[in-house]
Design an enzyme around this catalytic site. Structure first.
Site, mmCIF file in Angstrom:
data_model
loop_
_atom_site.group_PDB
_atom_site.id
_atom_site.type_symbol
_atom_site.label_atom_id
_atom_site.label_comp_id
_atom_site.label_asym_id
_atom_site.label_seq_id
_atom_site.Cartn_x
_atom_site.Cartn_y
_atom_site.Cartn_z
ATOM 1 N N LYS A 186 0.858 -1.185 0.000
ATOM 2 C CA LYS A 186 0.000 0.000 0.000
ATOM 3 C C LYS A 186 0.897 1.239 0.000
ATOM 4 O O LYS A 186 1.448 1.626 1.009
ATOM 5 C CB LYS A 186 -0.913 0.029 1.230
ATOM 6 C CG LYS A 186 -2.027 1.038 1.038
ATOM 7 C CD LYS A 186 -2.443 1.752 2.295
ATOM 8 C CE LYS A 186 -1.595 2.932 2.664
ATOM 9 N NZ LYS A 186 -1.552 4.048 1.726
ATOM 10 N N GLU A 262 9.656 1.418 10.549
ATOM 11 C CA GLU A 262 10.653 2.476 10.309
ATOM 12 C C GLU A 262 9.909 3.786 10.489
ATOM 13 O O GLU A 262 9.111 4.170 9.629
ATOM 14 C CB GLU A 262 11.211 2.375 8.883
ATOM 15 C CG GLU A 262 11.997 1.104 8.606
ATOM 16 C CD GLU A 262 13.372 1.090 9.252
ATOM 17 O OE1 GLU A 262 13.791 2.108 9.832
ATOM 18 O OE2 GLU A 262 14.021 0.033 9.193
ATOM 19 N N CYS A 296 13.215 11.216 7.058
ATOM 20 C CA CYS A 296 13.251 10.804 8.467
ATOM 21 C C CYS A 296 14.654 10.998 9.030
ATOM 22 O O CYS A 296 14.836 11.156 10.230
ATOM 23 C CB CYS A 296 12.850 9.340 8.581
ATOM 24 S SG CYS A 296 13.810 8.284 7.493
ATOM 25 N N GLU A 393 9.619 16.507 14.010
ATOM 26 C CA GLU A 393 10.255 16.604 12.700
ATOM 27 C C GLU A 393 9.783 17.861 11.986
ATOM 28 O O GLU A 393 8.577 18.086 11.871
ATOM 29 C CB GLU A 393 9.842 15.410 11.852
ATOM 30 C CG GLU A 393 10.376 14.098 12.341
ATOM 31 C CD GLU A 393 9.860 12.951 11.470
ATOM 32 O OE1 GLU A 393 8.637 12.737 11.431
ATOM 33 O OE2 GLU A 393 10.689 12.285 10.852
HETATM 34 P P1 NAP Z 1 2.214 8.579 7.560
HETATM 35 O O1 NAP Z 1 1.163 9.614 7.541
HETATM 36 O O2 NAP Z 1 2.429 7.794 8.787
HETATM 37 O O3 NAP Z 1 1.897 7.618 6.340
HETATM 38 C C1 NAP Z 1 2.684 6.492 6.029
HETATM 39 C C2 NAP Z 1 1.811 5.463 5.370
HETATM 40 O O4 NAP Z 1 0.820 5.026 6.299
HETATM 41 C C3 NAP Z 1 1.055 5.979 4.148
HETATM 42 O O5 NAP Z 1 0.980 4.960 3.196
HETATM 43 C C4 NAP Z 1 -0.294 6.304 4.739
HETATM 44 O O6 NAP Z 1 -1.360 6.306 3.821
HETATM 45 C C5 NAP Z 1 -0.458 5.162 5.722
HETATM 46 N N1 NAP Z 1 -1.462 5.452 6.741
HETATM 47 C C6 NAP Z 1 -1.827 6.652 7.246
HETATM 48 N N2 NAP Z 1 -2.804 6.507 8.163
HETATM 49 C C7 NAP Z 1 -3.069 5.171 8.239
HETATM 50 C C8 NAP Z 1 -3.980 4.386 8.994
HETATM 51 N N3 NAP Z 1 -4.823 4.926 9.851
HETATM 52 N N4 NAP Z 1 -3.973 3.056 8.804
HETATM 53 C C9 NAP Z 1 -3.133 2.497 7.936
HETATM 54 N N5 NAP Z 1 -2.249 3.170 7.185
HETATM 55 C C10 NAP Z 1 -2.202 4.503 7.336
HETATM 56 O O7 NAP Z 1 3.634 9.194 7.192
HETATM 57 P P2 NAP Z 1 3.999 10.089 5.927
HETATM 58 O O8 NAP Z 1 3.575 11.475 6.220
HETATM 59 O O9 NAP Z 1 3.567 9.466 4.648
HETATM 60 O O10 NAP Z 1 5.572 9.944 5.911
HETATM 61 C C11 NAP Z 1 6.380 10.741 6.677
HETATM 62 C C12 NAP Z 1 6.814 10.020 7.945
HETATM 63 O O11 NAP Z 1 7.494 8.831 7.577
HETATM 64 C C13 NAP Z 1 7.775 10.824 8.749
HETATM 65 O O12 NAP Z 1 7.478 10.708 10.107
HETATM 66 C C14 NAP Z 1 9.111 10.167 8.447
HETATM 67 O O13 NAP Z 1 10.062 10.342 9.454
HETATM 68 C C15 NAP Z 1 8.724 8.749 8.288
HETATM 69 N N6 NAP Z 1 9.720 8.016 7.499
HETATM 70 C C16 NAP Z 1 10.509 7.117 8.164
HETATM 71 C C17 NAP Z 1 11.492 6.435 7.467
HETATM 72 C C18 NAP Z 1 12.366 5.463 8.178
HETATM 73 O O14 NAP Z 1 12.981 4.653 7.504
HETATM 74 N N7 NAP Z 1 12.464 5.483 9.509
HETATM 75 C C19 NAP Z 1 11.665 6.639 6.097
HETATM 76 C C20 NAP Z 1 10.847 7.561 5.463
HETATM 77 C C21 NAP Z 1 9.861 8.234 6.182
HETATM 78 P P3 NAP Z 1 -1.884 7.716 3.228
HETATM 79 O O15 NAP Z 1 -0.819 8.204 2.368
HETATM 80 O O16 NAP Z 1 -3.125 7.381 2.520
HETATM 81 O O17 NAP Z 1 -2.131 8.619 4.413
#
Ligand code: NAP
Length: 490
Positions: A186, A262, A296, A393
């Site tokens: 997804k 992650e 991140c 962040e």
């Molecule tokens: P996010 O809002 O947590 O979304 C990540 C994924 O989860 C997306 O596919 C999102 O879908 C899905 N999602 C959101 N709400 C959900 C729910 N209730 N149930 C199931 N899935 C759900 O994060 P983001 O804004 O896309 O990404 C940024 C974050 O990712 C930052 O915090 C960053 O630090 C972190 N990140 C971490 C790493 C690492 O390796 N540690 C690498 C890259 C990014 P939708 O897009 O439809 O909301």
């Protein structure tokens, strides 16, 4: 009003249409679709199929049905599929990079870099597929023999964020394919196109039907929760925010799923008085400005020894101020738009909060002109410890500089966060570098280096930055179970 060139449109329109389930492209059962925006133009680029719980069930059934046969394939066969996909990714690098820039905003040069980085996960795991090991053991009393083997965990659910649309996919798909797991992916709602293009490539590379299933959706909760609770999926691998990761960890408890997370970071970037300052500024630019700060691993708090802080800040501000902000597709652009209006709004709030508390803006601190969500590279000094941007962040091109006087003080400040993904240390003292490598409470430490990501290294965090590691020799372990056979031998 700016728009897309014919070539750009052609690249976007060539992306396969629909959900990818059981080896076929199909519309969502409801027929729904949702828009994907180009953040540089703040305009709809394309629509994609909008999956719901019914499509999720179909994808889980396809992954479940394909699991046994896929687990029985020869490791070399799985490795060679990955190797072919690696080659196809590189052959199509220019178009894939353009697609990524259009849906996510990063400059083309960075997008090309990401395609290369993404492809490397396939090359790495193509090589790991044939190195899954086992063991043969005699029991302590000498009566039994144990055969230890590694088995794929079973169907896995892979959820990716928007900031690295392709690499966060290959970092999970690579080890899943190598281990013999079927999967449902997804991608993030904002950037599904790169992952759809990748599914087309894996199919062309010979991945059997049902092994990879892709669900694009604007209703992640409705699709993901039934998959986690449904009994077919055996593991979750998630990259995204800590808040969503925590929620999915709870949902995974019902079926006691294996989980890799992650999550977010709050990376400290430490510059000591003996650092090579030019190198530290280069490192800060890389750690801060890669992906417009939407990483991140982005340096979120820059702690600089007070004896060199003035020179460092001046130099960094000059370099940041000289960067060109604009559409990532245009030549000479260094910094693209932020992902959406909310993302830029959050940066506005954090900068206003810091300035309101007394921080000084050396450069930037405002939107850059254009139709999209542009923000100027920003350097702030004198940021007080209670400023909100030091505790969450920023996810934007903003570098807050703080000063320190001694090592114990800066280590305590750096570790004073619930996150623990990565930290950066700039010093010419080998002893200090090693010491801080042990004292900083993060899963990764960059020593005189602003980028730590490498497919051959174990990427991941401690504390609320996550569970498990991706890449390196341990990356495949997340997708394998250990099983042993016991037999008496007289
Ligand atoms: P996010 O809002 O947590 O979304 C990540 C994924 O989860 C997306 O596919 C999102 O879908 C899905 N999602 C959101 N709400 C959900 C729910 N209730 N149930 C199931 N899935 C759900 O994060 P983001 O804004 O896309 O990404 C940024 C974050 O990712 C930052 O915090 C960053 O630090 C972190 N990140 C971490 C790493 C690492 O390796 N540690 C690498 C890259 C990014 P939708 O897009 O439809 O909301």
């Amino acid at each position: 009003m700016s728009t897309w060139t014919e070539h750009e449109r052609a690249v976007v329109d060539a992306v396969p249409d629909g959900l990818f389930i059981g080896g076929a492209w199909r519309p969502a059962a409801s027929g729904a679709r949702f828009p994907v925006e180009d953040p540089a133009l703040a305009r709809e680029l394309r629509t994609v199929a909008d999956a719901d719980a019914q499509d999720a069930r179909a994808a889980a059934e396809a992954a479940g049905a394909a699991q046994e046969a896929w687990a029985a394939t020869a490791p070399r066969e799985r490795g060679e599929i990955l190797r072919r996909a690696y080659e196809l990714l590189l052959e199509r690098r220019d178009d894939l990079a353009l697609l990524m820039t259009l849906e996510m905003g990063k400059p083309l040069a960075e997008a090309k870099g990401e395609v290369g980085y993404a492809a490397e996960f396939f090359r790495w795991f193509a090589e790991e597929a044939v190195r899954i090991d086992g063991g043969y053991q005699t029991s302590p009393d000498g009566k039994d023999r144990f055969v230890v083997m590694r088995r794929p965990v079973g169907p896995v659910l892979l959820i990716t964020p928007w900031n690295f649309p392709l690499a966060m996919g290959t970092r999970k798909i690579g080890p899943a394919v190598a281990a013999g797991c079927t999967m449902i992916v997804k991608p993030a709602e904002q950037t599904p196109l790169s992952l759809l293009a990748l599914a087309g490539i894996l199919r062309e590379a010979g991945l059997p039907d049902g092994v990879l299933n892709v669900l694009t959706t604007s209703r992640p909760g409705e699709v993901v929760e039934p998959l986690l609770r449904g009994g077919i999926v055996r593991k979750l691998s998630f990259t995204g925010s800590t808040a969503v990761g925590r929620l999915l960890l709870e949902q995974s408890a019902e079926q006691v799923l294996r989980v890799s997370l992650e999550l977010g970071g709050n990376a400290p970037f430490l510059v000591f008085e003996d650092a090579d300052l030019d190198r530290a500024v280069e490192g800060a630019l890389a750690a801060k400005m890669r992906n417009m700060g939407e990483a991140c691993t982005a340096a979120n708090r820059l702690y600089v020894h007070e004896s060199v802080a003035g020179a460092f800040a001046e130099c960094l501000a000059a370099r940041m101020g000289a960067l060109t902000v604009g559409r990532g597709t245009e030549p000479g652009v260094d910094v693209g738009p932020l992902i959406d209006a909310d993302g830029r709004g959050k940066v506005d709030e954090l900068v206003e909060d810091a300035v309101g508390r007394g921080a000084k803006t050396l450069v930037g601190g405002e939107h850059a002109p254009g139709d999209g969500y542009f923000y100027r590279p920003t350097v702030l000094t004198g940021v007080p410890a209670d400023a909100a941007m030091l505790h969450q962040e920023v996810f934007g091109p903003v570098a807050p500089i703080l000063t320190f006087t001694d090592e114990d003080e800066v280590v305590a400040a750096a570790n004073d966060t619930p996150y623990g993904l990565v930290s950066y240390v700039f010093t010419q003292s080998l002893e200090r570098a090693f010491r801080l490598g042990e004292r900083l409470d993060t899963g990764m430490v960059g020593l005189n280096k602003g980028v730590v990501s490498n497919p051959a290294a174990p990427f991941g965090g401690v504390k609320q930055s996550g569970l498990g590691r991706e890449g390196g020799t341990v990356g495949i372990d997340e997708f394998l179970e250990t099983r042993y056979l016991a037999m008496p031998l007289s």
